[in-house]
Design a protein around this motif. Structure first.
Motif, PDB file in Angstrom:
ATOM      1  N   PRO A 121       5.708 152.663   7.292  1.00 51.40           N
ATOM      2  CA  PRO A 121       5.771 153.460   8.513  1.00 51.40           C
ATOM      3  C   PRO A 121       4.418 153.934   9.027  1.00 51.40           C
ATOM      4  O   PRO A 121       4.179 153.937  10.246  1.00 51.40           O
ATOM      5  CB  PRO A 121       6.678 154.636   8.133  1.00 51.40           C
ATOM      6  CG  PRO A 121       6.761 154.635   6.652  1.00 51.40           C
ATOM      7  CD  PRO A 121       6.532 153.238   6.206  1.00 51.40           C
ATOM      8  N   LEU A 122       3.512 154.349   8.142  1.00 47.13           N
ATOM      9  CA  LEU A 122       2.205 154.810   8.612  1.00 47.13           C
ATOM     10  C   LEU A 122       1.392 153.662   9.204  1.00 47.13           C
ATOM     11  O   LEU A 122       0.715 153.819  10.230  1.00 47.13           O
ATOM     12  CB  LEU A 122       1.440 155.471   7.464  1.00 47.13           C
ATOM     13  CG  LEU A 122       1.953 156.849   7.017  1.00 47.13           C
ATOM     14  CD1 LEU A 122       1.140 157.369   5.833  1.00 47.13           C
ATOM     15  CD2 LEU A 122       1.911 157.852   8.164  1.00 47.13           C
ATOM     16  N   LEU A 123       1.461 152.497   8.575  1.00 45.61           N
ATOM     17  CA  LEU A 123       0.742 151.335   9.108  1.00 45.61           C
ATOM     18  C   LEU A 123       1.307 150.938  10.463  1.00 45.61           C
ATOM     19  O   LEU A 123       0.545 150.648  11.404  1.00 45.61           O
ATOM     20  CB  LEU A 123       0.847 150.173   8.124  1.00 45.61           C
ATOM     21  CG  LEU A 123       0.181 148.865   8.558  1.00 45.61           C
ATOM     22  CD1 LEU A 123      -1.332 149.046   8.650  1.00 45.61           C
ATOM     23  CD2 LEU A 123       0.532 147.747   7.581  1.00 45.61           C
ATOM     24  N   ALA A 124       2.632 150.915  10.590  1.00 47.30           N
ATOM     25  CA  ALA A 124       3.256 150.491  11.839  1.00 47.30           C
ATOM     26  C   ALA A 124       2.942 151.444  12.984  1.00 47.30           C
ATOM     27  O   ALA A 124       2.723 151.025  14.126  1.00 47.30           O
ATOM     28  CB  ALA A 124       4.767 150.382  11.652  1.00 47.30           C
ATOM     29  N   ARG A 125       2.897 152.724  12.685  1.00 45.67           N
ATOM     30  CA  ARG A 125       2.716 153.714  13.757  1.00 45.67           C
ATOM     31  C   ARG A 125       1.260 154.019  14.060  1.00 45.67           C
ATOM     32  O   ARG A 125       0.887 154.236  15.214  1.00 45.67           O
ATOM     33  CB  ARG A 125       3.454 155.003  13.384  1.00 45.67           C
ATOM     34  CG  ARG A 125       3.485 156.004  14.520  1.00 45.67           C
ATOM     35  CD  ARG A 125       4.408 157.161  14.261  1.00 45.67           C
ATOM     36  NE  ARG A 125       4.083 158.276  15.133  1.00 45.67           N
ATOM     37  CZ  ARG A 125       4.440 159.518  14.931  1.00 45.67           C
ATOM     38  NH1 ARG A 125       5.179 159.823  13.864  1.00 45.67           N
ATOM     39  NH2 ARG A 125       4.102 160.477  15.771  1.00 45.67           N
ATOM     40  N   PHE A 126       0.417 154.012  13.037  1.00 41.57           N
ATOM     41  CA  PHE A 126      -0.970 154.433  13.239  1.00 41.57           C
ATOM     42  C   PHE A 126      -1.988 153.325  13.018  1.00 41.57           C
ATOM     43  O   PHE A 126      -3.168 153.511  13.282  1.00 41.57           O
ATOM     44  CB  PHE A 126      -1.290 155.616  12.315  1.00 41.57           C
ATOM     45  CG  PHE A 126      -0.428 156.815  12.573  1.00 41.57           C
ATOM     46  CD1 PHE A 126      -0.691 157.656  13.642  1.00 41.57           C
ATOM     47  CD2 PHE A 126       0.660 157.093  11.763  1.00 41.57           C
ATOM     48  CE1 PHE A 126       0.103 158.761  13.889  1.00 41.57           C
ATOM     49  CE2 PHE A 126       1.470 158.184  11.992  1.00 41.57           C
ATOM     50  CZ  PHE A 126       1.196 159.029  13.069  1.00 41.57           C
ATOM     51  N   GLY A 127      -1.560 152.186  12.512  1.00 39.00           N
ATOM     52  CA  GLY A 127      -2.462 151.059  12.352  1.00 39.00           C
ATOM     53  C   GLY A 127      -3.346 151.130  11.128  1.00 39.00           C
ATOM     54  O   GLY A 127      -4.215 150.268  10.947  1.00 39.00           O
ATOM     55  N   GLU A 128      -3.142 152.118  10.272  1.00 38.37           N
ATOM     56  CA  GLU A 128      -3.954 152.226   9.057  1.00 38.37           C
ATOM     57  C   GLU A 128      -3.256 153.095   8.029  1.00 38.37           C
ATOM     58  O   GLU A 128      -2.462 153.971   8.365  1.00 38.37           O
ATOM     59  CB  GLU A 128      -5.329 152.822   9.377  1.00 38.37           C
ATOM     60  CG  GLU A 128      -5.270 154.208   9.997  1.00 38.37           C
ATOM     61  CD  GLU A 128      -6.644 154.783  10.284  1.00 38.37           C
ATOM     62  OE1 GLU A 128      -7.567 154.539   9.488  1.00 38.37           O
ATOM     63  OE2 GLU A 128      -6.786 155.468  11.302  1.00 38.37           O
ATOM     64  N   ILE A 193      10.931 146.527   6.231  1.00 37.94           N
ATOM     65  CA  ILE A 193      11.817 146.873   7.345  1.00 37.94           C
ATOM     66  C   ILE A 193      11.172 147.940   8.227  1.00 37.94           C
ATOM     67  O   ILE A 193      11.160 147.837   9.463  1.00 37.94           O
ATOM     68  CB  ILE A 193      13.184 147.368   6.830  1.00 37.94           C
ATOM     69  CG1 ILE A 193      13.964 146.225   6.185  1.00 37.94           C
ATOM     70  CG2 ILE A 193      14.010 147.987   7.957  1.00 37.94           C
ATOM     71  CD1 ILE A 193      15.238 146.674   5.487  1.00 37.94           C
ATOM     72  N   MET A 194      10.628 148.975   7.596  1.00 41.37           N
ATOM     73  CA  MET A 194      10.044 150.076   8.358  1.00 41.37           C
ATOM     74  C   MET A 194       8.824 149.634   9.158  1.00 41.37           C
ATOM     75  O   MET A 194       8.562 150.141  10.248  1.00 41.37           O
ATOM     76  CB  MET A 194       9.714 151.247   7.430  1.00 41.37           C
ATOM     77  CG  MET A 194      10.951 151.962   6.904  1.00 41.37           C
ATOM     78  SD  MET A 194      10.597 153.469   5.971  1.00 41.37           S
ATOM     79  CE  MET A 194      10.107 152.795   4.379  1.00 41.37           C
ATOM     80  N   ALA A 195       8.066 148.682   8.623  1.00 39.65           N
ATOM     81  CA  ALA A 195       6.927 148.159   9.371  1.00 39.65           C
ATOM     82  C   ALA A 195       7.384 147.236  10.488  1.00 39.65           C
ATOM     83  O   ALA A 195       6.839 147.252  11.601  1.00 39.65           O
ATOM     84  CB  ALA A 195       5.978 147.421   8.429  1.00 39.65           C
ATOM     85  N   ALA A 196       8.422 146.454  10.232  1.00 40.81           N
ATOM     86  CA  ALA A 196       8.857 145.431  11.186  1.00 40.81           C
ATOM     87  C   ALA A 196       9.507 146.016  12.428  1.00 40.81           C
ATOM     88  O   ALA A 196       9.426 145.424  13.509  1.00 40.81           O
ATOM     89  CB  ALA A 196       9.815 144.468  10.506  1.00 40.81           C
ATOM     90  N   VAL A 197      10.171 147.169  12.305  1.00 39.37           N
ATOM     91  CA  VAL A 197      10.896 147.708  13.467  1.00 39.37           C
ATOM     92  C   VAL A 197       9.955 148.090  14.606  1.00 39.37           C
ATOM     93  O   VAL A 197      10.375 148.151  15.760  1.00 39.37           O
ATOM     94  CB  VAL A 197      11.771 148.923  13.073  1.00 39.37           C
ATOM     95  CG1 VAL A 197      12.897 148.499  12.153  1.00 39.37           C
ATOM     96  CG2 VAL A 197      10.947 150.033  12.453  1.00 39.37           C
ATOM     97  N   LEU A 198       8.661 148.340  14.305  1.00 40.97           N
ATOM     98  CA  LEU A 198       7.689 148.658  15.348  1.00 40.97           C
ATOM     99  C   LEU A 198       6.687 147.519  15.562  1.00 40.97           C
ATOM    100  O   LEU A 198       5.679 147.699  16.244  1.00 40.97           O
ATOM    101  CB  LEU A 198       6.935 149.951  15.011  1.00 40.97           C
ATOM    102  CG  LEU A 198       7.741 151.254  15.055  1.00 40.97           C
ATOM    103  CD1 LEU A 198       6.836 152.450  14.765  1.00 40.97           C
ATOM    104  CD2 LEU A 198       8.443 151.434  16.403  1.00 40.97           C
ATOM    105  N   SER A 199       6.962 146.368  14.976  1.00 35.67           N
ATOM    106  CA  SER A 199       6.074 145.216  15.146  1.00 35.67           C
ATOM    107  C   SER A 199       6.417 144.461  16.435  1.00 35.67           C
ATOM    108  O   SER A 199       7.527 144.566  16.957  1.00 35.67           O
ATOM    109  CB  SER A 199       6.177 144.272  13.941  1.00 35.67           C
ATOM    110  OG  SER A 199       5.758 144.911  12.765  1.00 35.67           O
TER     111      SER A 199
END
Length: 450
Positions: A121-128, A193-199
């Motif tokens: 989730p942090l990677l997906a939302r903030f990029g790092e 899953i958490m990363a993919a939903v914002l990809s």
């Protein structure tokens, strides 16, 4: 024992190592309700980081692993409010991503394995994101390759700081891709899953873990606005969205607690009703205990275990010794093999317990052997249990809990043993079982916390 009362959230955090003093031979009687699922709680609490809006989660268990994760999210800047017992709201509007660079974040993250699910989730939302090597049970090698390789396939760059045991992930924009997981890792699937939903675009996850808690996470994300198909299967199709909304979510009952209570009832010759178990989400757990000879009756959504003087282990149709082994869902969860091993010590007959997924989870059997159990530890993965039936009783002794599941198994053994037992390092048990001593004492057990 020194206690630090967290008045804001209303839970107790144990600071010093505690012990249980257990007088064996007491039968239990009455009703008990499983707590909210620990493993699901860790996943969905991390998922609240994916949205700026408020998320309400019900049936959260008051246990150390979950409380520590809630505290970590608070330190990240999540606005957290306790509405009532087990009900919290999370609003991740003002996240301080720079906190992940601090020594305090590294120390707290490294103390719990569930922190690894902050990565997606942090990677997906903030990029790092910075990921310290997580802690958790010492039950053998639990590699993280599945997590990081999957996130890298979505477009993340990875830097490994071996000196400080840190992984740094960064991405300008994650992009969907077909990903075949090398193992059906539950936390690895949750992270992906958490990363993919914002990809951007579509992500296909094949060989995904499909246990009920992954289903729960997926359905929660769908209510938040995610687009996920194939829920409940091992092949998920996720079309990324630009943002997610808030929602309300309720945790399932903890299947591991349910299995633990079945084992307690059998070992202590107790009559017990386990209430509101969500039977459709227990998989083969009840049937696995039935194969050990335990009578279990389904009454609506409750499980009733009558008092049994003895129980006989089943065998295969050709007469060969029964083998009980763990497997990815819908196979038997590895978290219950320790309990089933203990239950078999008092049965009539023999069984081979084969722990395939973790190589160090059976090393607690030496403590059971000291109590009088007849167990042959073949190797780190396999143990043969020769049930004593009524020929011999376990005897009380002093033990130390090495991990959550071994800890509850030793507690079950102590509850049926002759004499008094002491279990040290019960903080391990508190990591996964809420007020277990108080709840069992209300049913007739004799457990003192020191």
């Amino acid at each position: 024992m020194e206690l630090d009362l967290n008045l804001k959230y209303g839970f107790i955090k144990l600071k010093n190592m505690s012990s249980f003093i257990i007088e064996g031979g007491h039968r239990l009687k009455g009703n008990i309700t499983p707590q909210g699922a620990k493993n699901e709680a860790l996943q969905v609490i991390c998922a609240t980081l994916l949205t700026r809006e408020r998320v309400t989660i019900e049936n959260i268990p008051d246990i150390l692993d979950v409380n520590n994760l809630i505290e970590l999210l608070h330190d990240l800047g999540v606005e957290i409010n306790k509405i009532e017992s087990g009900v919290f709201t999370f609003k991740s509007e003002n996240i301080d991503i720079s906190y992940t660079e601090t020594e305090e974040f590294r120390r707290k993250s490294a103390s719990m394995r569930g922190s690894i699910m902050l990565a997606g989730p942090l990677l997906a939302r903030f990029g790092e994101v910075v990921v310290p090597k997580p802690g958790g049970d010492k039950i053998g090698r639990r590699r993280l390759d599945t997590h990081f390789n999957s996130l890298m396939k979505l477009g993340a760059d990875l830097t490994n700081d071996e000196k400080n045991q840190l992984i740094r992930l960064s991405a300008t924009k994650l992009k969907g891709k077909y990903i075949l997981l090398d193992e059906a890792s539950v936390t690895g699937t949750a992270n992906l899953i958490m990363a993919a939903v914002l990809s951007e675009g579509e992500t296909v996850i094949y060989n995904a873990a499909c246990e009920p808690y992954i289903e729960q996470l997926s359905r929660m994300l769908v209510r938040m606005g995610a687009r996920i198909e194939g829920i409940g299967s091992n092949k998920l199709f996720i079309k990324g969205v630009t943002s997610l909304n808030g929602c309300k979510h309720r945790l399932l009952p903890d299947m591991i607690e349910t299995g633990s209570f079945i084992g307690m009832a059998a070992m202590t010759e107790s009559e017990l009703t386990i209430r509101n178990t969500s039977i459709e989400n227990l998989g083969i757990i009840p049937e696995s205990f039935r194969r050990l000879g335990i009578t279990i009756e389904q009454r609506g959504d409750d499980l009733y275990i009558p008092s049994q003087k003895s129980y006989t282990i089943d065998s295969f149709m050709d007469g060969s010794i029964l083998t009980i082994s763990d497997a990815p869902w819908p196979g038997l969860t590895p978290d219950l093999l320790s309990v089933m091993l203990v239950v078999a010590t008092k049965a009539k007959g023999s069984v081979l317990i084969h722990q395939k997924m973790f190589e160090s989870r059976l090393f607690f059997v030496d403590k059971l052997i000291d109590m009088g159990a007849q167990i042959i530890l073949c190797d780190p993965h396999r143990a043969v249990v020769i049930g004593l039936d009524e020929r011999f009783y376990l005897r009380g002794t002093t033990m130390t809990s090495p991990d959550i599941r071994a800890g509850i198994s030793l507690l079950i053994a102590a509850m049926c043993a002759d004499g008094v037992s002491t279990i040290h390092n019960i903080d391990q048990i508190d990591r996964g079982y809420q007020d277990i001593d108080k709840r069992l004492n209300e049913l007739g057990a004799s457990i003192v916390r020191k």
